[in-house]
Every structure is written in structure tokens, then in C-alpha cells.
Scaffold this motif. Structure first.
Motif, PDB file in Angstrom:
ATOM      1  N   LEU A  83       0.956  -1.223  -0.058  1.00 49.18           N
ATOM      2  CA  LEU A  83       0.036   0.003   0.007  1.00 49.18           C
ATOM      3  C   LEU A  83       0.700   1.151  -0.012  1.00 49.18           C
ATOM      4  O   LEU A  83       0.562   2.327  -0.782  1.00 49.18           O
ATOM      5  CB  LEU A  83      -0.962  -0.166   1.210  1.00 49.18           C
ATOM      6  N   ALA A  84       1.920   1.208   0.732  1.00 49.25           N
ATOM      7  CA  ALA A  84       2.714   2.474   0.713  1.00 49.25           C
ATOM      8  C   ALA A  84       3.512   2.808  -0.506  1.00 49.25           C
ATOM      9  O   ALA A  84       3.731   3.703  -0.933  1.00 49.25           O
ATOM     10  CB  ALA A  84       3.871   2.150   1.898  1.00 49.25           C
ATOM     11  N   THR A  85       3.978   1.526  -1.149  1.00 49.26           N
ATOM     12  CA  THR A  85       4.578   1.649  -2.423  1.00 49.26           C
ATOM     13  C   THR A  85       3.646   1.990  -3.488  1.00 49.26           C
ATOM     14  O   THR A  85       3.987   2.908  -4.349  1.00 49.26           O
ATOM     15  CB  THR A  85       5.237   0.098  -2.734  1.00 49.26           C
ATOM     16  N   ILE A  86       2.322   1.624  -3.419  1.00 48.22           N
ATOM     17  CA  ILE A  86       1.282   2.180  -4.477  1.00 48.22           C
ATOM     18  C   ILE A  86       1.116   3.459  -4.291  1.00 48.22           C
ATOM     19  O   ILE A  86       1.291   4.312  -5.070  1.00 48.22           O
ATOM     20  CB  ILE A  86       0.161   1.301  -4.232  1.00 48.22           C
ATOM     21  N   LYS A  90       1.747   6.134  -7.154  1.00 51.03           N
ATOM     22  CA  LYS A  90       0.712   6.995  -7.776  1.00 51.03           C
ATOM     23  C   LYS A  90       0.387   6.684  -9.364  1.00 51.03           C
ATOM     24  O   LYS A  90       0.318   7.426  -9.907  1.00 51.03           O
ATOM     25  CB  LYS A  90       0.858   8.596  -7.747  1.00 51.03           C
ATOM     26  N   PRO A  91       0.230   5.353  -9.667  1.00 49.00           N
ATOM     27  CA  PRO A  91       0.022   5.100 -11.008  1.00 49.00           C
ATOM     28  C   PRO A  91      -1.426   5.529 -11.549  1.00 49.00           C
ATOM     29  O   PRO A  91      -2.500   5.212 -10.531  1.00 49.00           O
ATOM     30  CB  PRO A  91      -0.001   3.367 -11.058  1.00 49.00           C
ATOM     31  N   GLU A  92      -1.414   6.216 -12.461  1.00 44.67           N
ATOM     32  CA  GLU A  92      -2.848   6.752 -12.810  1.00 44.67           C
ATOM     33  C   GLU A  92      -3.884   5.503 -13.546  1.00 44.67           C
ATOM     34  O   GLU A  92      -5.090   5.927 -13.760  1.00 44.67           O
ATOM     35  CB  GLU A  92      -2.707   7.771 -13.939  1.00 44.67           C
ATOM     36  N   ASN A  93      -3.303   4.560 -13.983  1.00 53.13           N
ATOM     37  CA  ASN A  93      -3.767   3.217 -14.840  1.00 53.13           C
ATOM     38  C   ASN A  93      -4.121   2.065 -13.955  1.00 53.13           C
ATOM     39  O   ASN A  93      -4.050   0.913 -14.453  1.00 53.13           O
ATOM     40  CB  ASN A  93      -2.936   2.865 -15.794  1.00 53.13           C
ATOM     41  N   TYR A  94      -3.982   2.260 -12.410  1.00 47.93           N
ATOM     42  CA  TYR A  94      -4.231   1.045 -11.471  1.00 47.93           C
ATOM     43  C   TYR A  94      -4.906   1.265 -10.641  1.00 47.93           C
ATOM     44  O   TYR A  94      -5.290   2.221  -9.822  1.00 47.93           O
ATOM     45  CB  TYR A  94      -2.665   0.834 -10.883  1.00 47.93           C
ATOM     46  N   LEU A  95      -6.021   0.415 -10.406  1.00 49.38           N
ATOM     47  CA  LEU A  95      -7.083   0.260  -9.350  1.00 49.38           C
ATOM     48  C   LEU A  95      -7.052  -1.114  -8.631  1.00 49.38           C
ATOM     49  O   LEU A  95      -6.904  -2.323  -9.254  1.00 49.38           O
ATOM     50  CB  LEU A  95      -8.490   0.113  -9.977  1.00 49.38           C
ATOM     51  N   LEU A  96      -6.604  -0.965  -7.381  1.00 44.63           N
ATOM     52  CA  LEU A  96      -6.828  -2.189  -6.697  1.00 44.63           C
ATOM     53  C   LEU A  96      -8.002  -2.283  -5.747  1.00 44.63           C
ATOM     54  O   LEU A  96      -8.316  -1.298  -5.091  1.00 44.63           O
ATOM     55  CB  LEU A  96      -5.390  -2.088  -5.218  1.00 44.63           C
ATOM     56  N   VAL A  97      -8.520  -3.311  -6.051  1.00 41.44           N
ATOM     57  CA  VAL A  97      -9.983  -3.671  -5.405  1.00 41.44           C
ATOM     58  C   VAL A  97      -9.600  -4.868  -4.321  1.00 41.44           C
ATOM     59  O   VAL A  97      -9.302  -6.129  -4.690  1.00 41.44           O
ATOM     60  CB  VAL A  97     -10.873  -4.535  -6.411  1.00 41.44           C
ATOM     61  N   ILE A  98      -9.742  -4.243  -2.991  1.00 43.74           N
ATOM     62  CA  ILE A  98      -9.546  -5.332  -1.960  1.00 43.74           C
ATOM     63  C   ILE A  98     -11.110  -5.980  -1.428  1.00 43.74           C
ATOM     64  O   ILE A  98     -11.755  -5.060  -1.186  1.00 43.74           O
ATOM     65  CB  ILE A  98      -9.103  -4.709  -0.548  1.00 43.74           C
ATOM     66  N   ILE A  99     -11.168  -6.998  -1.874  1.00 44.62           N
ATOM     67  CA  ILE A  99     -12.602  -7.549  -1.312  1.00 44.62           C
ATOM     68  C   ILE A  99     -12.226  -8.332   0.139  1.00 44.62           C
ATOM     69  O   ILE A  99     -11.609  -9.243   0.295  1.00 44.62           O
ATOM     70  CB  ILE A  99     -12.815  -8.826  -2.435  1.00 44.62           C
ATOM     71  N   ASP A 100     -12.933  -7.747   0.850  1.00 49.61           N
ATOM     72  CA  ASP A 100     -12.907  -8.072   2.309  1.00 49.61           C
ATOM     73  C   ASP A 100     -14.075  -8.856   3.052  1.00 49.61           C
ATOM     74  O   ASP A 100     -15.097  -8.072   3.077  1.00 49.61           O
ATOM     75  CB  ASP A 100     -12.551  -6.461   2.999  1.00 49.61           C
ATOM     76  N   ASN A 101     -13.773  -9.824   3.044  1.00 51.35           N
ATOM     77  CA  ASN A 101     -15.069 -10.782   3.672  1.00 51.35           C
ATOM     78  C   ASN A 101     -14.655 -11.083   4.907  1.00 51.35           C
ATOM     79  O   ASN A 101     -15.319 -12.009   5.692  1.00 51.35           O
ATOM     80  CB  ASN A 101     -15.217 -12.249   2.754  1.00 51.35           C
ATOM     81  N   GLY A 102     -13.704 -10.677   5.746  1.00 52.79           N
ATOM     82  CA  GLY A 102     -13.172 -10.970   7.162  1.00 52.79           C
ATOM     83  C   GLY A 102     -12.627 -12.103   7.322  1.00 52.79           C
ATOM     84  O   GLY A 102     -12.660 -12.584   8.518  1.00 52.79           O
ATOM     85  N   THR A 103     -12.450 -13.050   6.369  1.00 55.85           N
ATOM     86  CA  THR A 103     -11.939 -14.515   6.382  1.00 55.85           C
ATOM     87  C   THR A 103     -10.843 -14.862   5.386  1.00 55.85           C
ATOM     88  O   THR A 103     -10.716 -14.063   4.569  1.00 55.85           O
ATOM     89  CB  THR A 103     -13.061 -15.607   6.306  1.00 55.85           C
ATOM     90  N   TYR A 104     -10.098 -15.736   5.657  1.00 49.33           N
ATOM     91  CA  TYR A 104      -9.091 -16.335   4.784  1.00 49.33           C
ATOM     92  C   TYR A 104     -10.029 -17.394   4.112  1.00 49.33           C
ATOM     93  O   TYR A 104     -10.141 -18.596   4.367  1.00 49.33           O
ATOM     94  CB  TYR A 104      -8.100 -17.117   5.426  1.00 49.33           C
TER      95      TYR A 104
END
Length: 187
Positions: A83-86, A90-104
């Protein structure tokens, strides 16, 4: 909302933008493959925690293409340094989608720290990412996917895996077709 529903919506956005997708290991990759297999999807088969990093590297290596990385809360917790590296790249062409279901989800639904209150949106903001959004329903996700092309989107979903088959492609087939697609000029 289930993870497979969120992945279906993300796949539609990727189709509209001709985006490359890097999908998290286990069930997220299997669900994406079952919903919308295409050469521009990179299915991770064994490197938990690295979808965000691979997506970032890809966005920097192929700046003319839009990149979406689908990651899970457990994986991001393993590699929060990405997250710090992202934030600093600051890439303009990058979307990180974190799907958070609270589990592994791929290893038996053991609880992650997000089920105890860790807020990955706040962590992403704290790391310095300017554009961070959090949604927890299909209507808000659809709206955000129309409005947001970069930064981090945290999507809170219910735990559980869809009943989907194992990916039928070998690792070699996945990477070869993905590399061919990455080399193709964007439309």
C-alpha cells in the motif's frame, strides 16, 4: 453481497475499459475464471499477498493499459507494505480492489483481522493513497466502479465461496496468454 457478485461487476468494468486483471489466489481466481475467462486475466495460483504488488508492477510496465488487481483482505494483511509503495508510485492506470470478507476464504474461512475491526481503507489512506473508497453493497459498488479508475476500492462482502471448478489452465498457459495480451496495444 457475495464475493462472486463483486467479481462479476469488476469483470464487467474490466471488459468495458479493456483492463488487465490480476486475481488473488484461490477462490477469487476460480470465480473470475468461471465468470469471465479471458487472456487478459492473470490467475494467481500460489503467491498469497502479492496480487497488489504484481498489479502495481504491471501498471508501471504497461502504462498504456488499465490494470485492476483483485486482492483479498487476508492477502493485503500479509503484504501491507504494498500500500505504501502504491501510494508513492501513484499510477494513474491502476485500481486495487480489496474484497474484504473478514476471512481467509480459500483456506477454510478462518477470521482475519478485519473481522476484529482492522479497517483496510483507513490503512490505505494512512499509507498515503489519495483515492480510497469503501463500499458494502451492490448499488454503491456499481456507482464506484463507474466513477473510479485508480487508487483503492475496499469492497466488504459476506464470507463464503461460490461452487466453481478448479481452473483448467496450466500455469504456463496462464502466463503465456497473459503476456501475449499485455504486449497487444490497447484499443
Amino acid at each position: 453481497m457475495k464475493r462472486i457478485d463483486a467479481i462479476s461487476m469488476i469483470a464487467r468494468k474490466a471488459e468495458e475499459k479493456n483492463s488487465l486483471i490480476v486475481a488473488n489466489i484461490g477462490y477469487p481466481s476460480r470465480e473470475l475464471h468461471d465468470l469471465k475467462d479471458k487472456p487478459g486475466n492473470f490467475y494467481m495460483l500460489g503467491s498469497m499477498g502479492l496480487s497488489s504488488s504484481i498489479g502495481l508492477g504491471l501498471s508501471l510496465a504497461v502504462p498504456e493499459r488499465h490494470v485492476i488487481a483483485i486482492d483479498g483482505d487476508g492477502s493485503v494483511l500479509m503484504n501491507m507494505g504494498s500500500l505504501a509503495t502504491i501510494a508513492h508510485q501513484k499510477p494513474e492506470n491502476y485500481l486495487l480492489v480489496i474484497i474484504d470478507n473478514g476471512t481467509y476464504g480459500s483456506t477454510g474461512d478462518q477470521p482475519t483481522a478485519t473481522s476484529l475491526g482492522t479497517d483496510l481503507g483507513a490503512v490505505a489512506k494512512g499509507a498515503g493513497i489519495d483515492e480510497v473508497h469503501t463500499v458494502d453493497n451492490e448499488d454503491d459498488l456499481e456507482k464506484m466502479l463507474k466513477e473510479v479508475d485508480r487508487g483503492v476500492l475496499v469492497v466488504r462482502v459476506d464470507p463464503g465461496n461460490a461452487s466453481v471448478p478448479v481452473i483448467c489452465l496450466s500455469p504456463e498457459e496462464i502466463i503465456e496468454r497473459f503476456m501475449t495480451e499485455c504486449a497487444r496495444p490497447s484499443e
